[in-house]
Scaffold this motif. Structure first.
Motif, PDB file in Angstrom:
ATOM      1  N   THR A 280       1.439  15.301  -5.502  1.00  0.00           N
ATOM      2  CA  THR A 280       0.669  14.882  -6.798  1.00  0.00           C
ATOM      3  C   THR A 280       0.022  13.685  -6.983  1.00  0.00           C
ATOM      4  OG1 THR A 280       2.911  12.928  -7.744  1.00  0.00           O
ATOM      5  CG2 THR A 280       3.749  15.672  -7.199  1.00  0.00           C
ATOM      6  N   ASP A 281      -0.697  13.567  -8.388  1.00  0.00           N
ATOM      7  CA  ASP A 281      -1.092  11.966  -8.323  1.00  0.00           C
ATOM      8  C   ASP A 281      -0.537  11.182  -9.014  1.00  0.00           C
ATOM      9  OD1 ASP A 281      -1.775  13.266  -9.898  1.00  0.00           O
ATOM     10  OD2 ASP A 281      -3.548  12.684 -11.004  1.00  0.00           O
ATOM     11  N   SER A 282       1.079  11.256  -9.086  1.00  0.00           N
ATOM     12  CA  SER A 282       2.291  11.214  -9.831  1.00  0.00           C
ATOM     13  C   SER A 282       2.424   9.282  -9.449  1.00  0.00           C
ATOM     14  CB  SER A 282       3.239  11.262  -9.810  1.00  0.00           C
ATOM     15  OG  SER A 282       4.135  11.023  -8.729  1.00  0.00           O
ATOM     16  N   GLN A 283       3.136   7.924 -10.511  1.00  0.00           N
ATOM     17  CA  GLN A 283       2.832   7.306 -10.153  1.00  0.00           C
ATOM     18  C   GLN A 283       4.103   7.014  -9.224  1.00  0.00           C
ATOM     19  OE1 GLN A 283       4.948   5.431 -13.432  1.00  0.00           O
ATOM     20  NE2 GLN A 283       5.920   2.979 -12.263  1.00  0.00           N
ATOM     21  N   GLY A 284       4.921   8.079  -8.954  1.00  0.00           N
ATOM     22  CA  GLY A 284       5.783   7.636  -7.329  1.00  0.00           C
ATOM     23  C   GLY A 284       5.019   7.769  -6.346  1.00  0.00           C
ATOM     24  N   ALA A 285       3.997   8.507  -6.192  1.00  0.00           N
ATOM     25  CA  ALA A 285       3.176   9.782  -5.330  1.00  0.00           C
ATOM     26  C   ALA A 285       2.109   8.038  -5.059  1.00  0.00           C
ATOM     27  CB  ALA A 285       2.034  10.279  -5.384  1.00  0.00           C
ATOM     28  N   GLU A 286       1.710   6.889  -5.891  1.00  0.00           N
ATOM     29  CA  GLU A 286       1.384   5.797  -5.559  1.00  0.00           C
ATOM     30  C   GLU A 286       2.576   4.941  -4.660  1.00  0.00           C
ATOM     31  OE1 GLU A 286      -1.089   4.533  -8.556  1.00  0.00           O
ATOM     32  OE2 GLU A 286      -2.359   6.148  -8.327  1.00  0.00           O
ATOM     33  N   LEU A 287       3.226   4.698  -5.386  1.00  0.00           N
ATOM     34  CA  LEU A 287       4.682   4.124  -4.558  1.00  0.00           C
ATOM     35  C   LEU A 287       5.146   4.557  -3.669  1.00  0.00           C
ATOM     36  CD1 LEU A 287       6.849   3.642  -7.878  1.00  0.00           C
ATOM     37  CD2 LEU A 287       5.174   1.403  -6.915  1.00  0.00           C
ATOM     38  N   PHE A 288       5.375   5.161  -3.337  1.00  0.00           N
ATOM     39  CA  PHE A 288       5.512   5.929  -1.930  1.00  0.00           C
ATOM     40  C   PHE A 288       4.639   6.168  -0.714  1.00  0.00           C
ATOM     41  CE2 PHE A 288       6.021   9.291   1.280  1.00  0.00           C
ATOM     42  CZ  PHE A 288       6.724   9.437   1.804  1.00  0.00           C
ATOM     43  N   GLN A 289       3.695   5.689  -1.207  1.00  0.00           N
ATOM     44  CA  GLN A 289       2.073   6.133   0.152  1.00  0.00           C
ATOM     45  C   GLN A 289       2.213   4.301   0.016  1.00  0.00           C
ATOM     46  OE1 GLN A 289      -1.102   7.664  -2.474  1.00  0.00           O
ATOM     47  NE2 GLN A 289       0.041   9.211  -1.719  1.00  0.00           N
ATOM     48  N   ALA A 290       2.496   3.181  -0.857  1.00  0.00           N
ATOM     49  CA  ALA A 290       2.520   1.912  -0.009  1.00  0.00           C
ATOM     50  C   ALA A 290       3.081   1.591   0.443  1.00  0.00           C
ATOM     51  CB  ALA A 290       2.233   1.342  -1.240  1.00  0.00           C
ATOM     52  N   MET A 291       4.658   2.627   0.543  1.00  0.00           N
ATOM     53  CA  MET A 291       6.168   1.983   1.227  1.00  0.00           C
ATOM     54  C   MET A 291       5.787   2.525   2.328  1.00  0.00           C
ATOM     55  SD  MET A 291       8.828   2.941  -1.796  1.00  0.00           S
ATOM     56  CE  MET A 291      10.412   3.030  -0.188  1.00  0.00           C
ATOM     57  N   ALA A 292       4.939   3.846   2.456  1.00  0.00           N
ATOM     58  CA  ALA A 292       5.155   4.808   3.924  1.00  0.00           C
ATOM     59  C   ALA A 292       3.567   4.053   4.874  1.00  0.00           C
ATOM     60  CB  ALA A 292       4.353   6.263   3.796  1.00  0.00           C
ATOM     61  N   LYS A 293       3.224   3.529   4.223  1.00  0.00           N
ATOM     62  CA  LYS A 293       1.682   2.519   4.828  1.00  0.00           C
ATOM     63  C   LYS A 293       2.302   0.505   5.409  1.00  0.00           C
ATOM     64  CE  LYS A 293      -2.769   0.080   4.615  1.00  0.00           C
ATOM     65  NZ  LYS A 293      -3.883  -0.097   3.359  1.00  0.00           N
ATOM     66  N   GLU A 294       2.932   0.573   4.879  1.00  0.00           N
ATOM     67  CA  GLU A 294       4.178  -0.747   5.275  1.00  0.00           C
ATOM     68  C   GLU A 294       4.880  -0.831   6.188  1.00  0.00           C
ATOM     69  OE1 GLU A 294       6.682  -4.409   3.669  1.00  0.00           O
ATOM     70  OE2 GLU A 294       5.690  -3.033   2.392  1.00  0.00           O
ATOM     71  N   ALA A 295       5.455   0.456   6.038  1.00  0.00           N
ATOM     72  CA  ALA A 295       6.581   0.943   7.467  1.00  0.00           C
ATOM     73  C   ALA A 295       6.096   1.568   8.056  1.00  0.00           C
ATOM     74  CB  ALA A 295       7.310   2.211   6.754  1.00  0.00           C
TER      75      ALA A 295
END
Length: 398
Positions: A280-295
């Protein structure tokens, strides 16, 4: 008499304490994915997604009044039902896990459900098992999935092809529950929409040569070749042979075929091919992608966000039930996943736990805009992709 009463009271107290410890003590979640096998190149990000949710809850330290969650990994192999079942049995009877995040591929998931989860009463939430047959499988209310059924993917794939004006396709699929289920759902949707499937042929994984399969596909013809296979196995072999022989130059890639490793392995020949996988292109997807990048992992990888959501739902259902026992929290999974309630996004699991403790409702939106329908499966959103200049690029969301 007083001594007897005291002894009875002490026994009852100890039993009550043991019950409480069993239901609210530390949590073990089995993470059973194909760490080896035909999807091993996309599995690391899936495992990392589940680990990210578990770390988030452990950092909060508030689940079930301070329970520590431990992830215990097991290899489903994706395709060997016997090995997957044995691994799951080890998780349940050896490691004493409270739930299973997995499995991944549909055939092994079904085998684990029937041979291990149901007999032992263990909740399973799969991030990627997509066979339509799982929608009607007997599950005693124990099985859920955060990836949509391939009944939905067949329709989405049809829409993409029709939007591109492609009216004839050849179709090959890996000869298992996933491949056959997707092939059948796609063929039905595409034919109903006015398209023609010139051939629908199974292929076996693990072969060194796919020239005979490709020859049959080429003889039937089609504007493109739909490959419902696996990135690291027969699907890749089919594509490579088709390119080598000039049989086809454009390929349609369903979810099991979307992985950067495949693009790297095939090279420029895959440019212009296209497909889809859940996203999805949801708000949640963006938040998760940022968290994953940091991880340190790719949050846009196939089924990585679904894995985060699957692990999160297990833990939030436990909190809603006030218990780590599957028999207690299985009926809470749908409750925490859907409205009504405060919407919960990636990074907000601690907030969700506090709301549940206070007796409030939550609506877990997560990384994939979770909405569980029918027999506990995702309503379904898809990321349409195209291979351009050696990279997987998102075209739109459906």
């Amino acid at each position: 008499m007083n001594k007897l009463l005291l002894a009875t009271a002490a026994t009852a107290l100890m039993a009550g304490q043991a019950f409480a410890a069993a239901h609210t003590g530390d949590v073990k979640i089995g993470v059973e994915l194909g760490f080896t096998g035909p999807l091993e190149s996309i599995t690391p990000a899936m495992g990392a997604g589940a680990d990210l949710a578990i770390k988030e809850v452990n950092d909060a330290g508030t689940l079930l009044d301070g329970a520590t969650v431990t992830a215990i990994r097991a290899d489903s192999t994706c395709i060997d039902a016997g090995a997957a079942t044995a691994a799951a049995e080890g998780l349940v009877t050896g490691d004493m896990v409270n739930a299973i995040m997995g499995a991944d591929c549909s055939g092994v998931t079904g085998a684990i459900l029937q041979n291990v989860a149901r007999p032992n009463g263990i909740v399973m939430i799969s991030p990627s098992a997509t066979s339509p047959a799982l929608s009607s499988a007997e599950d005693d209310g124990l099985f859920f999935r955060t990836a949509p059924s391939d009944a939905r993917q067949g329709v989405v794939m049809t829409e993409i092809l029709m939007d591109k004006g492609i009216k004839t396709v050849a179709l090959t699929y890996t000869n298992n529950d996933y491949g056959k289920g997707l092939a059948d759902s796609f063929a039905a949707a595409y034919t109903e929409a006015g398209g023609t499937v010139t051939i629908s042929a199974a292929h076996e994984d693990g072969k060194g040569d796919y020239s005979s399969e490709v020859a049959a596909l080429a003889a039937a013809g089609g504007d493109v070749l739909v490959v419902a296979g696996y990135t690291d196995q027969g699907g890749k072999g089919i594509i490579q042979n088709a390119l080598d022989t000039g049989a086809f130059d454009t390929f349609v890639l369903p979810d099991g075929m979307v992985g950067q490793q495949l693009v790297d392995d095939i090279g420029a020949g895959l440019n212009g091919s296209f497909g889809q996988f859940p996203g999805t292109d949801s708000q949640g997807a963006e938040l998760f992608q940022a968290m994953a990048k940091e991880a340190g992992f790719d949050g846009t990888g196939a089924f990585a966000p679904e894995s985060y959501d699957a692990a999160a739902l297990i833990m939030l259902a436990m909190q809603a039930a006030g218990s780590n026992q599957s028999a207690d929290f299985k009926d809470k999974v749908m409750d925490v996943a859907n409205a009504p309630g405060t919407e919960i996004f990636p990074g907000e699991l601690a907030k969700a736990i506090e709301l549940l403790k206070a007796g409030e409702d939550i609506d877990y939106v997560g990384a994939t805009a979770v909405e569980l329908i029918g027999p506990g499966e995702s309503a379904g959103n898809y990321r349409e992709i195209e291979i351009k200049d050696g990279k997987i690029e998102t075209v739109k969301f459906r």
